[in-house]
Write a protein that holds these residues in place. Structure first.
Motif, PDB file in Angstrom:
ATOM      1  N   ARG A  38      38.638  40.586  47.709  1.00 34.60           N
ATOM      2  CA  ARG A  38      37.667  41.534  47.157  1.00 34.60           C
ATOM      3  C   ARG A  38      36.329  41.353  47.855  1.00 34.60           C
ATOM      4  O   ARG A  38      36.012  40.274  48.352  1.00 34.60           O
ATOM      5  CB  ARG A  38      37.530  41.371  45.651  1.00 34.60           C
ATOM      6  CG  ARG A  38      36.891  40.063  45.199  1.00 34.60           C
ATOM      7  CD  ARG A  38      36.921  39.958  43.684  1.00 34.60           C
ATOM      8  NE  ARG A  38      36.355  38.703  43.197  1.00 34.60           N
ATOM      9  CZ  ARG A  38      36.382  38.316  41.935  1.00 34.60           C
ATOM     10  NH1 ARG A  38      36.947  39.085  41.001  1.00 34.60           N
ATOM     11  NH2 ARG A  38      35.831  37.166  41.589  1.00 34.60           N
ATOM     12  N   VAL A  48      41.039  36.429  46.472  1.00 34.78           N
ATOM     13  CA  VAL A  48      41.173  36.388  45.013  1.00 34.78           C
ATOM     14  C   VAL A  48      42.445  35.633  44.623  1.00 34.78           C
ATOM     15  O   VAL A  48      42.420  34.723  43.798  1.00 34.78           O
ATOM     16  CB  VAL A  48      41.212  37.804  44.419  1.00 34.78           C
ATOM     17  CG1 VAL A  48      41.428  37.746  42.909  1.00 34.78           C
ATOM     18  CG2 VAL A  48      39.932  38.554  44.763  1.00 34.78           C
ATOM     19  N   SER A  62      37.297  31.483  39.880  1.00 43.96           N
ATOM     20  CA  SER A  62      36.675  32.406  38.938  1.00 43.96           C
ATOM     21  C   SER A  62      37.664  33.331  38.244  1.00 43.96           C
ATOM     22  O   SER A  62      37.311  33.972  37.249  1.00 43.96           O
ATOM     23  CB  SER A  62      35.599  33.235  39.651  1.00 43.96           C
ATOM     24  OG  SER A  62      36.182  33.978  40.709  1.00 43.96           O
ATOM     25  N   VAL A  63      38.893  33.442  38.744  1.00 38.93           N
ATOM     26  CA  VAL A  63      39.869  34.341  38.123  1.00 38.93           C
ATOM     27  C   VAL A  63      41.053  33.604  37.506  1.00 38.93           C
ATOM     28  O   VAL A  63      41.918  34.240  36.889  1.00 38.93           O
ATOM     29  CB  VAL A  63      40.395  35.399  39.119  1.00 38.93           C
ATOM     30  CG1 VAL A  63      39.242  36.116  39.807  1.00 38.93           C
ATOM     31  CG2 VAL A  63      41.351  34.788  40.139  1.00 38.93           C
ATOM     32  N   MET A  82      45.097  42.023  36.152  1.00 41.63           N
ATOM     33  CA  MET A  82      43.747  41.528  35.876  1.00 41.63           C
ATOM     34  C   MET A  82      43.429  41.744  34.405  1.00 41.63           C
ATOM     35  O   MET A  82      43.368  42.890  33.942  1.00 41.63           O
ATOM     36  CB  MET A  82      42.732  42.252  36.766  1.00 41.63           C
ATOM     37  CG  MET A  82      43.061  42.161  38.246  1.00 41.63           C
ATOM     38  SD  MET A  82      41.790  42.899  39.296  1.00 41.63           S
ATOM     39  CE  MET A  82      41.955  44.629  38.845  1.00 41.63           C
ATOM     40  N   LEU A  85      38.626  41.343  32.084  1.00 44.91           N
ATOM     41  CA  LEU A  85      37.755  41.653  33.222  1.00 44.91           C
ATOM     42  C   LEU A  85      36.283  41.520  32.841  1.00 44.91           C
ATOM     43  O   LEU A  85      35.878  41.792  31.705  1.00 44.91           O
ATOM     44  CB  LEU A  85      38.051  43.065  33.724  1.00 44.91           C
ATOM     45  CG  LEU A  85      39.310  43.166  34.595  1.00 44.91           C
ATOM     46  CD1 LEU A  85      39.819  44.595  34.654  1.00 44.91           C
ATOM     47  CD2 LEU A  85      39.032  42.622  35.982  1.00 44.91           C
ATOM     48  N   ASP A  89      33.563  40.986  38.273  1.00 42.57           N
ATOM     49  CA  ASP A  89      34.799  41.299  39.000  1.00 42.57           C
ATOM     50  C   ASP A  89      34.697  42.619  39.753  1.00 42.57           C
ATOM     51  O   ASP A  89      35.605  42.969  40.512  1.00 42.57           O
ATOM     52  CB  ASP A  89      35.989  41.359  38.045  1.00 42.57           C
ATOM     53  CG  ASP A  89      36.296  40.024  37.393  1.00 42.57           C
ATOM     54  OD1 ASP A  89      36.581  40.025  36.169  1.00 42.57           O
ATOM     55  OD2 ASP A  89      36.266  38.995  38.093  1.00 42.57           O
ATOM     56  N   TYR A  93      38.806  45.968  46.135  1.00 38.99           N
ATOM     57  CA  TYR A  93      39.904  45.021  46.261  1.00 38.99           C
ATOM     58  C   TYR A  93      40.817  45.466  47.399  1.00 38.99           C
ATOM     59  O   TYR A  93      41.237  46.631  47.465  1.00 38.99           O
ATOM     60  CB  TYR A  93      40.686  44.933  44.957  1.00 38.99           C
ATOM     61  CG  TYR A  93      39.965  44.123  43.906  1.00 38.99           C
ATOM     62  CD1 TYR A  93      38.789  44.603  43.312  1.00 38.99           C
ATOM     63  CD2 TYR A  93      40.428  42.870  43.514  1.00 38.99           C
ATOM     64  CE1 TYR A  93      38.107  43.847  42.364  1.00 38.99           C
ATOM     65  CE2 TYR A  93      39.764  42.114  42.566  1.00 38.99           C
ATOM     66  CZ  TYR A  93      38.603  42.605  41.999  1.00 38.99           C
ATOM     67  OH  TYR A  93      37.926  41.858  41.054  1.00 38.99           O
TER      68      TYR A  93
END
Length: 117
Positions: A38, A48, A62-63, A82, A85, A89, A93
């Protein structure tokens, strides 16, 4: 050549969910790694999540615990689920695949994900 077609981006409120898909077609010998990157405005493109041909995955910190990457090898398709969210974010992407003996790299055209607060 390999073509990548992405879908599933859009606008969602914070706390919501989206599912991205990326289908690969063309001269595919072997897809080794499929991943999602991303890029937010003014920032560098970042990895990501990625998944290897045997199902091993890795995520940017972070995800973790919010995003899940998966792939359907029969369909040459990778998904990014995802959840939860956050506004941070928000980004374009990009799907990314590495194929063949030399890990040739291919990119999708990008799909916008916007998370409103």
């Amino acid at each position: 050549q390999v073509q990548l077609v992405e879908s599933g981006g859009g606008l969602v409120q914070a706390g919501g969910s989206l599912r991205l898909s990326c289908a690969a077609s063309g001269s595919i010998f072997r897809i080794n790694v499929m991943g999602w990157y991303r890029q937010a405005p003014g920032k560098q493109r970042e990895l990501v999540a990625a998944i290897t041909s045997d199902g091993s995955t890795n995520y940017v910190n972070s995800v973790k615990d919010r995003f899940t990457i998966s792939r359907d090898n029969a369909k040459n398709t990778v998904y990014l689920q995802m959840n939860s969210l956050k506004p941070e974010d928000t980004a374009v992407y990009y799907c990314n695949v590495k194929t063949g003996s030399f890990n040739n790299v291919y990119w999708g055209q990008g799909t916008q994900v916007t998370v409103s607060s």
